[in-house]
Design a protein around this motif. Structure first.
Motif, short mmCIF file in Angstrom:
data_model
loop_
_atom_site.label_atom_id
_atom_site.label_comp_id
_atom_site.label_asym_id
_atom_site.label_seq_id
_atom_site.Cartn_x
_atom_site.Cartn_y
_atom_site.Cartn_z
N ASN A 24 33.76 31.23 35.32
CA ASN A 24 32.40 30.66 35.40
C ASN A 24 31.84 31.55 36.69
N ASP A 28 29.22 27.57 43.01
CA ASP A 28 29.21 26.00 43.40
C ASP A 28 27.96 25.69 44.44
N ASP A 33 27.08 18.17 40.25
CA ASP A 33 28.24 17.95 39.52
C ASP A 33 28.57 18.73 38.25
N HIS A 34 27.47 19.18 37.53
CA HIS A 34 27.44 20.09 36.21
C HIS A 34 26.42 21.12 36.29
N ASN A 35 26.63 22.40 35.80
CA ASN A 35 25.70 23.41 35.73
C ASN A 35 24.86 22.93 34.59
N THR A 37 23.92 19.98 31.32
CA THR A 37 24.31 18.66 30.51
C THR A 37 23.69 18.89 29.22
N ARG A 53 30.04 28.60 27.36
CA ARG A 53 31.69 28.73 27.62
C ARG A 53 31.92 30.43 27.70
N GLY A 58 30.46 27.67 33.55
CA GLY A 58 31.39 26.69 33.50
C GLY A 58 30.80 25.14 33.79
N ARG A 59 31.56 24.43 34.02
CA ARG A 59 30.87 22.77 34.40
C ARG A 59 29.90 22.54 33.56
N THR A 61 28.89 19.61 30.56
CA THR A 61 29.48 18.58 29.95
C THR A 61 28.61 18.05 29.01
N SER A 180 24.13 10.04 37.56
CA SER A 180 25.22 11.18 38.01
C SER A 180 24.39 12.01 39.13
N VAL A 183 21.92 18.64 38.14
CA VAL A 183 22.24 19.68 37.49
C VAL A 183 20.83 20.57 37.98
#
Length: 202
Positions: A24, A28, A33-35, A37, A53, A58-59, A61, A180, A183
């Motif tokens: 990834n 950060d 939470d996520h890069n 969704t 991927r 990464g991250r 969902t 959540s 992003v």
């Protein structure tokens, strides 16, 4: 010539030769939470997840409001045609990797002659292929999770979700729904002027 009873041998070899997924590269950031969704875990959503991927993002969902895999997407629920309307050799979720294609999957299970004999892809067979694609590539989908609102907040999006499987900290819960964290907003620089944000799959 190698002889094997492993129906996924060619697909495993293709991934082996492709090499490990890149690490990834997205830095950060606090309260993220996520890069990415992805909304919708059927064919398009799974393809987006695999592509990200392989791009080193990464991250990621994947969420879907369906009860479970059998109720997700249209192929085993609303669709009524016996065969897909598109040509069987149209490029699909394989992303340029022939061993991950519908043709490779179908021939491994039914033989080359069986694939040659079909004019178009049977709907149920397509649903089975998409299920195999998700499981073989290890793409998790958070079912019973629905996106109800997107709230812009500075450089990010706050996603408000409902669902039975949300496990978020109490200070992120809201009356009537679960929220959540954030992003990135599409178009905002993340690292080295790379750009990405939320994706949506139907």
């Amino acid at each position: 010539m190698t002889t094997t009873t492993d129906l996924d041998f060619a697909a495993r070899e293709a991934l082996r030769l492709l090499g490990p997924d890149p690490e990834n590269w997205v830095s950060d950031r606090a309260d993220i939470d996520h890069n990415v969704t992805i909304v919708g875990g059927s064919g398009s959503g799974s393809t987006f997840a695999f592509a990200l991927r392989r791009a080193g993002i990464g991250r990621v969902t994947v969420i879907d409001e369906a009860l479970d895999e059998a109720h997700a997407g249209v192929w085993l629920t609303r669709a009524r045609m016996k065969k897909l309307r598109t040509p069987k050799n149209l490029l699909g979720p394989e992303l340029g990797i022939p061993a991950l294609s519908f043709q490779a999957w179908y021939e491994a299970r039914h033989g080359v002659e069986a694939y040659t004999a079909i004019d178009r892809i049977p709907r149920v067979a397509w649903a089975e292929y998409l299920s195999w694609y998700r499981h073989f590539l290890g793409i998790p989908v958070r079912y019973q999770t629905k996106l109800v609102r997107i709230e812009p907040d500075a450089d990010f999006f706050r996603l408000h979700l409902t669902g039975l499987k949300q496990k978020l900290s109490p200070n992120k819960a809201q009356t009537g729904f679960v929220s959540s964290k954030y992003v990135p907003v599409q178009g905002q620089p993340i690292k080295k002027s790379k750009r990405h944000g939320c994706s949506k799959s139907l």
